[in-house]
Design an enzyme around this catalytic site. Structure first.
Site, PDB file in Angstrom:
ATOM      1  N   ASP A  94       0.851  -1.188   0.000  1.00 36.00           N
ATOM      2  CA  ASP A  94       0.000   0.000   0.000  1.00 36.00           C
ATOM      3  C   ASP A  94       0.887   1.238   0.000  1.00 36.00           C
ATOM      4  O   ASP A  94       1.362   1.691   1.039  1.00 36.00           O
ATOM      5  CB  ASP A  94      -0.909  -0.019   1.228  1.00 36.00           C
ATOM      6  CG  ASP A  94      -2.076   0.938   1.109  1.00 36.00           C
ATOM      7  OD1 ASP A  94      -2.088   1.753   0.175  1.00 36.00           O
ATOM      8  OD2 ASP A  94      -2.983   0.862   1.962  1.00 36.00           O
ATOM      9  N   VAL A  95       1.114   1.779  -1.201  1.00 40.32           N
ATOM     10  CA  VAL A  95       1.972   2.960  -1.348  1.00 40.32           C
ATOM     11  C   VAL A  95       1.229   4.159  -1.950  1.00 40.32           C
ATOM     12  O   VAL A  95       1.700   5.284  -1.862  1.00 40.32           O
ATOM     13  CB  VAL A  95       3.221   2.655  -2.204  1.00 40.32           C
ATOM     14  CG1 VAL A  95       4.195   1.772  -1.453  1.00 40.32           C
ATOM     15  CG2 VAL A  95       2.837   2.022  -3.528  1.00 40.32           C
ATOM     16  N   LYS A  96       0.100   3.902  -2.606  1.00 42.03           N
ATOM     17  CA  LYS A  96      -0.753   4.951  -3.182  1.00 42.03           C
ATOM     18  C   LYS A  96       0.052   5.962  -4.007  1.00 42.03           C
ATOM     19  O   LYS A  96      -0.139   7.170  -3.902  1.00 42.03           O
ATOM     20  CB  LYS A  96      -1.546   5.665  -2.094  1.00 42.03           C
ATOM     21  CG  LYS A  96      -2.544   4.762  -1.365  1.00 42.03           C
ATOM     22  CD  LYS A  96      -3.375   5.547  -0.367  1.00 42.03           C
ATOM     23  CE  LYS A  96      -4.388   4.661   0.318  1.00 42.03           C
ATOM     24  NZ  LYS A  96      -3.788   3.699   1.262  1.00 42.03           N
ATOM     25  N   ARG A  97       0.940   5.469  -4.833  1.00 42.52           N
ATOM     26  CA  ARG A  97       1.742   6.358  -5.653  1.00 42.52           C
ATOM     27  C   ARG A  97       0.943   6.855  -6.855  1.00 42.52           C
ATOM     28  O   ARG A  97       0.075   6.159  -7.375  1.00 42.52           O
ATOM     29  CB  ARG A  97       3.012   5.647  -6.131  1.00 42.52           C
ATOM     30  CG  ARG A  97       3.972   5.233  -5.009  1.00 42.52           C
ATOM     31  CD  ARG A  97       4.509   6.428  -4.249  1.00 42.52           C
ATOM     32  NE  ARG A  97       5.576   6.050  -3.349  1.00 42.52           N
ATOM     33  CZ  ARG A  97       5.487   6.013  -2.019  1.00 42.52           C
ATOM     34  NH1 ARG A  97       4.352   6.345  -1.426  1.00 42.52           N
ATOM     35  NH2 ARG A  97       6.520   5.655  -1.274  1.00 42.52           N
ATOM     36  N   THR A 124      -0.865  -0.268  -4.613  1.00 43.09           N
ATOM     37  CA  THR A 124      -1.972   0.675  -4.763  1.00 43.09           C
ATOM     38  C   THR A 124      -1.481   1.947  -5.448  1.00 43.09           C
ATOM     39  O   THR A 124      -0.331   2.362  -5.273  1.00 43.09           O
ATOM     40  CB  THR A 124      -2.579   1.031  -3.397  1.00 43.09           C
ATOM     41  OG1 THR A 124      -1.564   1.573  -2.542  1.00 43.09           O
ATOM     42  CG2 THR A 124      -3.192  -0.200  -2.742  1.00 43.09           C
TER      43      THR A 124
END
Length: 271
Positions: A94-97, A124
């Site tokens: 889960d890094v939401k880059r 993510t």
């Protein structure tokens, strides 16, 4: 290797549709009797993987809780990802880059390229610089047979201000769903998934044509319930991978208690 979609479907069929969030928040480390340090976060995370790695389909480490400790935290995260890889479970980092051009390419190489110490089975992504800006991540996912999950209808209440906003043709969230569906049709890998929270009374979007995995956070402490997912997702429930973080971690650090909590959640499974 086989595609991310196929590997995920196989492990979910065997173990059930549960993903354990690895969120070593300082308050949780304290509850486990651990220090809020890189070593404490690593101990918590690796204990979870050791206890549950043969029981759950996937783990979702939250990168921020490791990044907070600098290089030592990143090194710990690398070891956690290696542990997950050895269990047969999937890793969803889960890094939401989300960025543009060469920066997005660099993020994609860091998290999706073979040989990278931070490579996960999936990551993510945030599409709010434009869905097309994520193309480098899609290309890496297809090339290396990994997956991505694009934020669509998130579990936090503030998300609706942006995600349910109307464009000329559809809501923002529906445009993201439709674009992801189109990429999956074109590639036939079904590598593009969506993040859709399980905390809503109704989603406000149409998933009936979507053809990939749906990662569903918000189960447990945020108020979502496993037993409510069939009603919320309808026919798309077979694509759901439910995420529980604190609801599992709070049962630890005893391994048998962790496994018991997971069994309880799976008994209320969407399957």
């Amino acid at each position: 290797m086989t595609t991310y979609w196929r590997r995920l479907r196989e492990v979910v069929a065997d173990r059930g549709p549960l993903c354990v969030g690895i969120d070593p928040h300082p308050s949780q480390l304290k509850a486990w009797g651990l220090d809020a340090t890189a070593a404490g976060a690593e101990r918590c995370a690796r204990t979870l993987v050791e206890a549950l790695g043969d029981q759950v389909a996937a783990f979702k480490p939250q990168s921020a809780f490791f990044e907070a400790y600098g290089s030592a935290g990143i090194a710990a995260l690398e070891r956690v990802l290696a542990d997950i890889a050895g269990t047969g479970a999937m890793s969803i980092l889960d890094v939401k880059r989300g960025d543009i051009g060469s920066t997005m390419e660099a993020y994609s190489d860091a998290y999706l390229a073979d040989g990278s110490p931070l490579a996960a089975d999936a990551i993510t992504l945030s599409p709010y610089l434009g869905f097309g800006s994520l193309a480098p991540a899609f290309e890496r996912a297809h090339r290396y047979e990994r997956g991505v999950y694009v934020l669509a209808r998130t579990s936090n209440p503030e998300g609706g201000q942006v995600q349910l906003a109307l464009t000329r043709d559809a809501s923002v969230v529906q445009s993201i769903i439709d674009a992801a569906t189109e990429v999956n049709h074109a590639s036939r890998q079904k590598a593009i998934g969506l993040v859709v929270g399980g905390t809503h009374e109704s989603l406000g979007c149409d998933l009936s044509d979507f053809n990939g995995s749906i990662l569903v956070p918000g189960i447990g402490f945020q108020g979502g319930r496993m037993e409510d997912l069939p009603g919320l997702f309808g026919d798309a429930v077979d694509q759901v991978l439910a995420v529980v973080g604190r609801g599992v971690i709070s049962a630890g650090p005893d391994a048998s208690a962790l496994r018991g909590k997971v069994s309880e959640l799976l008994s209320a499974s969407v399957r």
